[in-house]
Design a protein around this motif. Structure first.
Motif, PDB file in Angstrom:
ATOM      1  N   GLY A 403      -0.529  -3.250   5.112  1.00  0.00           N
ATOM      2  CA  GLY A 403       0.284  -4.442   5.315  1.00  0.00           C
ATOM      3  C   GLY A 403      -0.007  -5.121   6.640  1.00  0.00           C
ATOM      4  O   GLY A 403       0.160  -6.335   6.767  1.00  0.00           O
ATOM      5  N   LEU A 404      -0.407  -4.358   7.650  1.00  0.00           N
ATOM      6  CA  LEU A 404      -0.615  -4.857   9.017  1.00  0.00           C
ATOM      7  C   LEU A 404       0.693  -5.435   9.541  1.00  0.00           C
ATOM      8  O   LEU A 404       1.755  -4.900   9.285  1.00  0.00           O
ATOM      9  CB  LEU A 404      -1.774  -5.854   9.064  1.00  0.00           C
ATOM     10  CG  LEU A 404      -3.130  -5.324   8.550  1.00  0.00           C
ATOM     11  CD1 LEU A 404      -4.209  -6.371   8.725  1.00  0.00           C
ATOM     12  CD2 LEU A 404      -3.515  -4.032   9.222  1.00  0.00           C
ATOM     13  N   GLY A 405       0.643  -6.559  10.301  1.00  0.00           N
ATOM     14  CA  GLY A 405       1.879  -7.129  10.837  1.00  0.00           C
ATOM     15  C   GLY A 405       2.671  -7.856   9.749  1.00  0.00           C
ATOM     16  O   GLY A 405       2.251  -7.965   8.597  1.00  0.00           O
ATOM     17  N   GLY A 406       3.828  -8.370  10.125  1.00  0.00           N
ATOM     18  CA  GLY A 406       4.668  -9.056   9.156  1.00  0.00           C
ATOM     19  C   GLY A 406       5.552  -8.090   8.391  1.00  0.00           C
ATOM     20  O   GLY A 406       5.277  -6.893   8.296  1.00  0.00           O
ATOM     21  N   PHE A 425       0.084   1.734   3.630  1.00  0.00           N
ATOM     22  CA  PHE A 425       0.320   1.792   5.067  1.00  0.00           C
ATOM     23  C   PHE A 425       1.044   0.508   5.463  1.00  0.00           C
ATOM     24  O   PHE A 425       0.450  -0.566   5.481  1.00  0.00           O
ATOM     25  CB  PHE A 425      -0.999   1.928   5.827  1.00  0.00           C
ATOM     26  CG  PHE A 425      -1.720   3.219   5.577  1.00  0.00           C
ATOM     27  CD1 PHE A 425      -1.605   4.275   6.473  1.00  0.00           C
ATOM     28  CD2 PHE A 425      -2.495   3.390   4.440  1.00  0.00           C
ATOM     29  CE1 PHE A 425      -2.258   5.478   6.245  1.00  0.00           C
ATOM     30  CE2 PHE A 425      -3.152   4.594   4.203  1.00  0.00           C
ATOM     31  CZ  PHE A 425      -3.025   5.638   5.107  1.00  0.00           C
ATOM     32  N   GLY A 426       2.325   0.654   5.752  1.00  0.00           N
ATOM     33  CA  GLY A 426       3.141  -0.534   5.913  1.00  0.00           C
ATOM     34  C   GLY A 426       2.830  -1.362   7.134  1.00  0.00           C
ATOM     35  O   GLY A 426       2.807  -2.589   7.075  1.00  0.00           O
ATOM     36  N   GLY A 427       2.635  -0.732   8.268  1.00  0.00           N
ATOM     37  CA  GLY A 427       2.430  -1.481   9.499  1.00  0.00           C
ATOM     38  C   GLY A 427       3.636  -1.385  10.413  1.00  0.00           C
ATOM     39  O   GLY A 427       4.652  -0.772  10.085  1.00  0.00           O
ATOM     40  N   PRO A 428       3.562  -2.018  11.579  1.00  0.00           N
ATOM     41  CA  PRO A 428       4.588  -1.817  12.612  1.00  0.00           C
ATOM     42  C   PRO A 428       5.907  -2.521  12.358  1.00  0.00           C
ATOM     43  O   PRO A 428       6.908  -2.174  12.981  1.00  0.00           O
ATOM     44  CB  PRO A 428       3.917  -2.362  13.882  1.00  0.00           C
ATOM     45  CG  PRO A 428       2.921  -3.362  13.372  1.00  0.00           C
ATOM     46  CD  PRO A 428       2.420  -2.819  12.072  1.00  0.00           C
ATOM     47  N   TYR A 447       1.444   7.073  -2.415  1.00  0.00           N
ATOM     48  CA  TYR A 447       1.709   7.706  -1.120  1.00  0.00           C
ATOM     49  C   TYR A 447       2.089   6.608  -0.132  1.00  0.00           C
ATOM     50  O   TYR A 447       1.345   5.631   0.037  1.00  0.00           O
ATOM     51  CB  TYR A 447       0.469   8.443  -0.613  1.00  0.00           C
ATOM     52  CG  TYR A 447       0.217   9.772  -1.281  1.00  0.00           C
ATOM     53  CD1 TYR A 447       0.249  10.956  -0.547  1.00  0.00           C
ATOM     54  CD2 TYR A 447      -0.066   9.859  -2.644  1.00  0.00           C
ATOM     55  CE1 TYR A 447       0.008  12.186  -1.152  1.00  0.00           C
ATOM     56  CE2 TYR A 447      -0.309  11.073  -3.258  1.00  0.00           C
ATOM     57  CZ  TYR A 447      -0.264  12.232  -2.514  1.00  0.00           C
ATOM     58  OH  TYR A 447      -0.508  13.444  -3.119  1.00  0.00           O
ATOM     59  N   TYR A 448       3.223   6.794   0.527  1.00  0.00           N
ATOM     60  CA  TYR A 448       3.703   5.784   1.467  1.00  0.00           C
ATOM     61  C   TYR A 448       3.698   6.346   2.886  1.00  0.00           C
ATOM     62  O   TYR A 448       4.385   7.331   3.181  1.00  0.00           O
ATOM     63  CB  TYR A 448       5.111   5.331   1.080  1.00  0.00           C
ATOM     64  CG  TYR A 448       5.725   4.347   2.045  1.00  0.00           C
ATOM     65  CD1 TYR A 448       4.993   3.278   2.558  1.00  0.00           C
ATOM     66  CD2 TYR A 448       7.049   4.478   2.449  1.00  0.00           C
ATOM     67  CE1 TYR A 448       5.558   2.375   3.444  1.00  0.00           C
ATOM     68  CE2 TYR A 448       7.632   3.575   3.331  1.00  0.00           C
ATOM     69  CZ  TYR A 448       6.881   2.530   3.826  1.00  0.00           C
ATOM     70  OH  TYR A 448       7.440   1.636   4.701  1.00  0.00           O
ATOM     71  N   TYR A 449       2.936   5.697   3.779  1.00  0.00           N
ATOM     72  CA  TYR A 449       2.798   6.111   5.171  1.00  0.00           C
ATOM     73  C   TYR A 449       3.433   5.049   6.067  1.00  0.00           C
ATOM     74  O   TYR A 449       3.018   3.893   6.080  1.00  0.00           O
ATOM     75  CB  TYR A 449       1.325   6.270   5.558  1.00  0.00           C
ATOM     76  CG  TYR A 449       0.582   7.298   4.745  1.00  0.00           C
ATOM     77  CD1 TYR A 449       0.411   8.592   5.221  1.00  0.00           C
ATOM     78  CD2 TYR A 449       0.026   6.967   3.502  1.00  0.00           C
ATOM     79  CE1 TYR A 449      -0.284   9.541   4.477  1.00  0.00           C
ATOM     80  CE2 TYR A 449      -0.672   7.909   2.762  1.00  0.00           C
ATOM     81  CZ  TYR A 449      -0.822   9.190   3.253  1.00  0.00           C
ATOM     82  OH  TYR A 449      -1.516  10.132   2.522  1.00  0.00           O
ATOM     83  N   ASP A 450       4.444   5.461   6.821  1.00  0.00           N
ATOM     84  CA  ASP A 450       5.111   4.516   7.718  1.00  0.00           C
ATOM     85  C   ASP A 450       6.058   5.303   8.620  1.00  0.00           C
ATOM     86  O   ASP A 450       6.193   6.528   8.481  1.00  0.00           O
ATOM     87  CB  ASP A 450       5.885   3.457   6.921  1.00  0.00           C
ATOM     88  CG  ASP A 450       5.878   2.095   7.611  1.00  0.00           C
ATOM     89  OD1 ASP A 450       5.891   2.067   8.854  1.00  0.00           O
ATOM     90  OD2 ASP A 450       5.857   1.069   6.909  1.00  0.00           O
ATOM     91  N   ALA A 475      -2.513   2.578  12.479  1.00  0.00           N
ATOM     92  CA  ALA A 475      -3.816   2.189  13.023  1.00  0.00           C
ATOM     93  C   ALA A 475      -4.748   1.740  11.900  1.00  0.00           C
ATOM     94  O   ALA A 475      -4.907   2.423  10.895  1.00  0.00           O
ATOM     95  CB  ALA A 475      -4.433   3.351  13.785  1.00  0.00           C
ATOM     96  N   TYR A 476      -5.345   0.586  12.091  1.00  0.00           N
ATOM     97  CA  TYR A 476      -6.343   0.067  11.155  1.00  0.00           C
ATOM     98  C   TYR A 476      -7.442  -0.580  11.989  1.00  0.00           C
ATOM     99  O   TYR A 476      -7.171  -1.455  12.810  1.00  0.00           O
ATOM    100  CB  TYR A 476      -5.733  -0.956  10.196  1.00  0.00           C
ATOM    101  CG  TYR A 476      -6.747  -1.563   9.244  1.00  0.00           C
ATOM    102  CD1 TYR A 476      -7.350  -0.784   8.266  1.00  0.00           C
ATOM    103  CD2 TYR A 476      -7.091  -2.918   9.331  1.00  0.00           C
ATOM    104  CE1 TYR A 476      -8.271  -1.335   7.400  1.00  0.00           C
ATOM    105  CE2 TYR A 476      -8.006  -3.460   8.470  1.00  0.00           C
ATOM    106  CZ  TYR A 476      -8.595  -2.675   7.501  1.00  0.00           C
ATOM    107  OH  TYR A 476      -9.525  -3.221   6.635  1.00  0.00           O
ATOM    108  N   ASP A 477      -8.668  -0.127  11.813  1.00  0.00           N
ATOM    109  CA  ASP A 477      -9.777  -0.644  12.602  1.00  0.00           C
ATOM    110  C   ASP A 477     -10.165  -2.012  12.064  1.00  0.00           C
ATOM    111  O   ASP A 477     -10.888  -2.107  11.075  1.00  0.00           O
ATOM    112  CB  ASP A 477     -10.957   0.328  12.543  1.00  0.00           C
ATOM    113  CG  ASP A 477     -12.032  -0.002  13.564  1.00  0.00           C
ATOM    114  OD1 ASP A 477     -11.932  -1.064  14.195  1.00  0.00           O
ATOM    115  OD2 ASP A 477     -12.960   0.797  13.727  1.00  0.00           O
ATOM    116  N   ARG A 478      -9.718  -3.056  12.706  1.00  0.00           N
ATOM    117  CA  ARG A 478      -9.951  -4.400  12.214  1.00  0.00           C
ATOM    118  C   ARG A 478     -11.314  -4.945  12.618  1.00  0.00           C
ATOM    119  O   ARG A 478     -11.901  -5.756  11.890  1.00  0.00           O
ATOM    120  CB  ARG A 478      -8.879  -5.364  12.745  1.00  0.00           C
ATOM    121  CG  ARG A 478      -7.458  -4.929  12.474  1.00  0.00           C
ATOM    122  CD  ARG A 478      -6.486  -5.975  12.978  1.00  0.00           C
ATOM    123  NE  ARG A 478      -5.104  -5.531  12.878  1.00  0.00           N
ATOM    124  CZ  ARG A 478      -4.082  -6.358  12.798  1.00  0.00           C
ATOM    125  NH1 ARG A 478      -4.275  -7.651  12.807  1.00  0.00           N
ATOM    126  NH2 ARG A 478      -2.843  -5.892  12.720  1.00  0.00           N
TER     127      ARG A 478
END
Length: 481
Positions: A403-406, A425-428, A447-450, A475-478
């Motif tokens: 999801g990254l931001g938002g 991976f939901g994001g911050p 699988y939900y990681y957050d 963390a996501y290597d953009r």
């Protein structure tokens, strides 16, 4: 002149370390001399020294407002080795392996890229006189050497008519940064797929994200990035013709060092260096689209095109390598659809779909036992569709959503017997996951990681809750950092 007379070796040496392109490196050829006043219309002047790890390079500034890269054909791997190996025999062995490169291969590529419909640079072969002083304080690094001069496609000032209505030229780092900021920035994935099939056909194994520039276009409210490959040093690579390089190039040791042959040798190894950019810029392209592009390239890259391109080799080098290279290219062209399918299947095995720093809605529909549909919508601007692709259970084992931001929403539906695993991976920011799907066999499939706090999870029997207190899962290597 010769490109590298020091690569001449005895028969005993070549048995162990390979014949490679030693004869090409040591064959005398006639080369134009760099003249800073006349080589480029308007003249050239020295810029800053490049930071390449192997080639000695320098930016030359054209009085026409454009920039050019000057780099030596020969390589120096000193900086690529750990400090404790730089003064050992290993340095000489690695330097000797440069002879696996055809020093003139890059000059064959432009007409092939032109025929294929791929944007390209047009390098020139030049000799730098031993008394050339116009390159400033760094002139001794280049004096007496053969070099390649090509356009630097970076920045608006380097646009040419070949780019049509492009707005800018950017490097991969800037493009990747923009891609994940907001939804209107997108890769032209079909254009990149076409360019990558050309790489595979040419046997160019070193296509990491730093080997690309991107032409920027504005279309229908979107910013599209189209690829411009550069640094074609590794085309037609010939490595495994000695006992030591044969062993080193085994897939379980250094699988990326693939030799250019009539057949495709280990496609996963050939594309390994480009894995980072491939995962980010090819996650929409289907098998059918890859097959269409492969068939189209077979038509575009005709025998006449191949023959005309190879005539860009210096005549003595063409006499050594021209006919063999042409035969290899024809054979690889015939097998290109099969190579494209192998490449597609590698890409399809695990697919990552990333949103942006704006709020988005990810919709996963487990349609049947064999198909899963993933759609991505922006939650602003009347929720336009950003991404849609149907995945097949036989091809894809894992789909990863970022999801990254938002504040993002993830919805998973469907009632099936088996399906593809989906990692979220939901994001911050606060996110919502609604999993109403039911997969009867194969265990947990969502699988939900957050983080545990601030997010909403509506789980089903198919969901595995992997939330915890830490934030490292965000963390996501953009950008390849």
């Amino acid at each position: 002149m010769t490109a590298g007379r020091h690569y001449k070796a005895s028969g005993f040496h070549t048995i162990f370390f390979g014949r490679h392109y030693r004869q090409v490196w040591t064959t005398p050829v006639t080369v134009p001399v760099l003249n800073l006043q006349t080589t480029i219309a308007g003249g050239l002047r020295a810029g800053k020294l490049g930071g390449g790890f192997q080639s000695t390079s320098m930016t030359l500034l054209g009085n026409n407002g454009r920039e050019y890269a000057l780099r030596t054909l020969d390589k120096d791997p000193y900086k690529t080795l750990p400090p404790f190996l730089r003064k050992t025999f290993v340095l000489n062995l690695v330097r000797d392996a440069t002879s696996a490169i055809n020093p003139y291969g890059a000059f064959v590529v432009p007409p092939l890229a032109q025929a294929a419909g791929v944007l390209h640079t047009t390098p020139r072969l030049l000799y730098i006189r031993p008394d050339e002083t116009g390159l400033g304080e760094n002139a001794p690094r280049f004096q007496g050497k053969v070099a390649l001069l090509e356009e630097k496609f970076d920045g608006k000032n380097n646009l040419t008519p070949a780019f049509g209505d492009a707005q800018d030229l950017q490097d991969s780092e800037d493009v990747l940064r923009a891609r994940y900021q907001e939804p209107s920035f997108q890769f032209d994935q079909l254009a990149f797929a076409r360019a990558r099939l050309l790489d595979i056909w040419l046997g160019d194994w070193d296509r990491h994200e730093g080997q690309w520039q991107w032409a920027v276009y504005k279309e229908k409210g979107r910013t599209l990035y189209r690829p411009v490959p550069k640094d074609r040093d590794q085309v037609f690579y010939r490595f495994d013709d000695g006992l030591v390089p044969w062993l080193v190039s085994r897939p379980f040791i250094v699988g990326k060092l693939r030799t250019f042959k009539p057949h495709y040798e280990n496609i996963p190894g050939l594309v390994k260096n480009a894995r980072f950019i491939d995962e980010r810029a090819l996650n929409e392209v289907t098998d059918q689209q890859f097959q269409h592009l492969a068939s189209e390239l077979q038509t575009r890259l005709s025998d006449d095109v191949i023959q005309a391109a190879l005539r860009h080799l210096p005549p003595p080098v063409y006499a050594l390598e021209g006919e063999r290279t042409a035969a290899f290219l024809r054979a690889r062209r015939a097998a290109l659809p099969a190579a494209a399918r192998t490449y597609y299947r590698k890409l399809a095995h695990q697919v990552t779909i990333a949103g942006t720093d704006q709020p988005e809605r990810f919709v996963v529909q487990r349609l049947t036992d064999s198909t899963t549909l993933v759609s991505l919508y922006a939650l602003s601007d009347k929720a336009p569709l950003l991404y849609r692709r149907t995945f097949r259970t036989a091809e894809t084992k894992l789909i990863t959503l970022h999801g990254l931001g938002g504040e993002d929403v993830f919805e998973i539906t469907g009632d099936v017997s088996r399906s593809i695993r989906v990692d979220i991976f939901g994001g911050p920011n606060p996110d919502t996951v609604k999993d109403t799907s039911h997969v009867r066999r194969g265990g947990k499939k969502t699988y939900y990681y957050d983080t545990r706090r601030g997010n909403t999870l509506e789980a089903s029997a198919t969901t595995r809750d992997k939330t915890h207190k830490g934030v490292q899962m965000h963390a996501y290597d953009r950008e390849g950092d």
